[in-house]
Enzyme design. Structure first.
Site, short mmCIF file in Angstrom:
data_model
loop_
_atom_site.label_atom_id
_atom_site.label_comp_id
_atom_site.label_asym_id
_atom_site.label_seq_id
_atom_site.Cartn_x
_atom_site.Cartn_y
_atom_site.Cartn_z
N SER A 102 0.82 -1.21 0.00
CA SER A 102 0.00 0.00 0.00
C SER A 102 0.85 1.26 0.00
O SER A 102 0.57 2.22 -0.72
CB SER A 102 -0.93 -0.02 1.22
N SER A 103 1.90 1.27 0.80
CA SER A 103 2.75 2.47 0.89
C SER A 103 3.40 2.80 -0.44
O SER A 103 3.58 3.98 -0.77
CB SER A 103 3.83 2.28 1.96
N ARG A 106 0.72 4.11 -3.01
CA ARG A 106 0.38 5.52 -2.75
C ARG A 106 1.41 6.47 -3.33
O ARG A 106 1.18 7.67 -3.40
CB ARG A 106 0.25 5.74 -1.26
N ASP A 119 0.95 -20.54 -9.24
CA ASP A 119 0.35 -21.88 -9.18
C ASP A 119 1.02 -22.79 -8.16
O ASP A 119 2.21 -22.65 -7.89
CB ASP A 119 0.45 -22.55 -10.56
N THR A 127 8.56 -13.03 -11.18
CA THR A 127 8.77 -11.85 -12.01
C THR A 127 7.74 -10.78 -11.65
O THR A 127 6.55 -11.07 -11.51
CB THR A 127 8.69 -12.20 -13.51
N LEU A 128 8.22 -9.55 -11.50
CA LEU A 128 7.38 -8.41 -11.17
C LEU A 128 7.16 -7.58 -12.43
O LEU A 128 8.09 -7.37 -13.21
CB LEU A 128 8.07 -7.55 -10.10
N GLU A 129 5.95 -7.09 -12.61
CA GLU A 129 5.61 -6.23 -13.74
C GLU A 129 5.44 -4.83 -13.18
O GLU A 129 4.38 -4.47 -12.68
CB GLU A 129 4.33 -6.72 -14.40
N TYR A 162 2.09 -27.00 -11.31
CA TYR A 162 3.01 -26.28 -12.18
C TYR A 162 4.35 -26.98 -12.17
O TYR A 162 4.83 -27.41 -11.12
CB TYR A 162 3.16 -24.83 -11.69
#
Length: 191
Positions: A102-103, A106, A119, A127-129, A162
């Site tokens: 959340s921080s 914001r 999965d 992996t982060l988008e 998976y």
């Protein structure tokens, strides 16, 4: 069912959830905080005229490693791939969901665009988008908290978890931010 901190710790102790490296201080009431690694995939917008999910486009992204104690600067409107510092491994009856902090939200940082589900049976870095929807650049410090994993117990073990190969396992064992492999099992219904 979403599992609590007590059950998360029990699953970690029994190695049904494995986070490496594991820091007990990252456990929250119903999640575990994860940190960002030092590797990022940037899009080379001049290599292709467009992105085609049906085609292999090996030069669409390039890997960048942040050196030393420097941050990665994510500019307004920019989209890059990052990855969790932790390797995540799940039992065949546990799934997870990556949520943002959340921080950071914001401040205009989106941690994942669409692929927050992990999965049962998965093992690897997540992996982060990453997107910056703010009007100022955002510093991403390797090792900072970037998101949180919530864990769910399935009603039974997955018949084909998976990594089993039945439904595909394109990202099993991935290290660092992994480019899209959508071309490997691209599906299109004729309509």
């Amino acid at each position: 069912m979403l599992i609590s901190d007590r059950d998360i710790r029990a699953e970690i102790d029994s190695q049904r959830i494995v986070l490496e490296p594991y820091d007990p201080a990252m456990v929250q009431p119903s999640s575990v905080d994860v940190r960002i690694d030092r590797f990022f995939r940037l899009f080379d917008n001049h290599k292709y005229a467009h992105i085609d999910p049906a085609e292999e486009q090996p030069e669409l992204t390039r890997l960048v490693e942040v050196e030393g104690d420097e941050p990665f600067i994510l500019h307004p409107g920019e989209f890059v791939l990052g990855s969790t510092y932790e390797t995540v491994s799940l039992a065949d009856d546990i799934a997870a969901r990556l949520e943002g902090k959340s921080s950071l939200g914001r401040l205009g940082l989106l941690t994942h665009s669409t692929a927050g589900f992990i999965d049962p049976g998965f093992s690897g870095h997540v992996t982060l988008e990453l997107s910056n929807v703010a009007t100022l650049p955002i510093k991403l410090w390797p090792g900072m908290k970037i998101g949180q994993l919530c864990f769910f117990r399935l009603t039974s073990s997955a018949e084909h978890p998976y990594g089993s190969g039945e439904y595909g396992n394109r990202y099993q064992g991935q290290r660092g931010p992994t480019a899209s492999r959508s071309h490997q099992n691209f599906h299109r219904t004729s309509i």
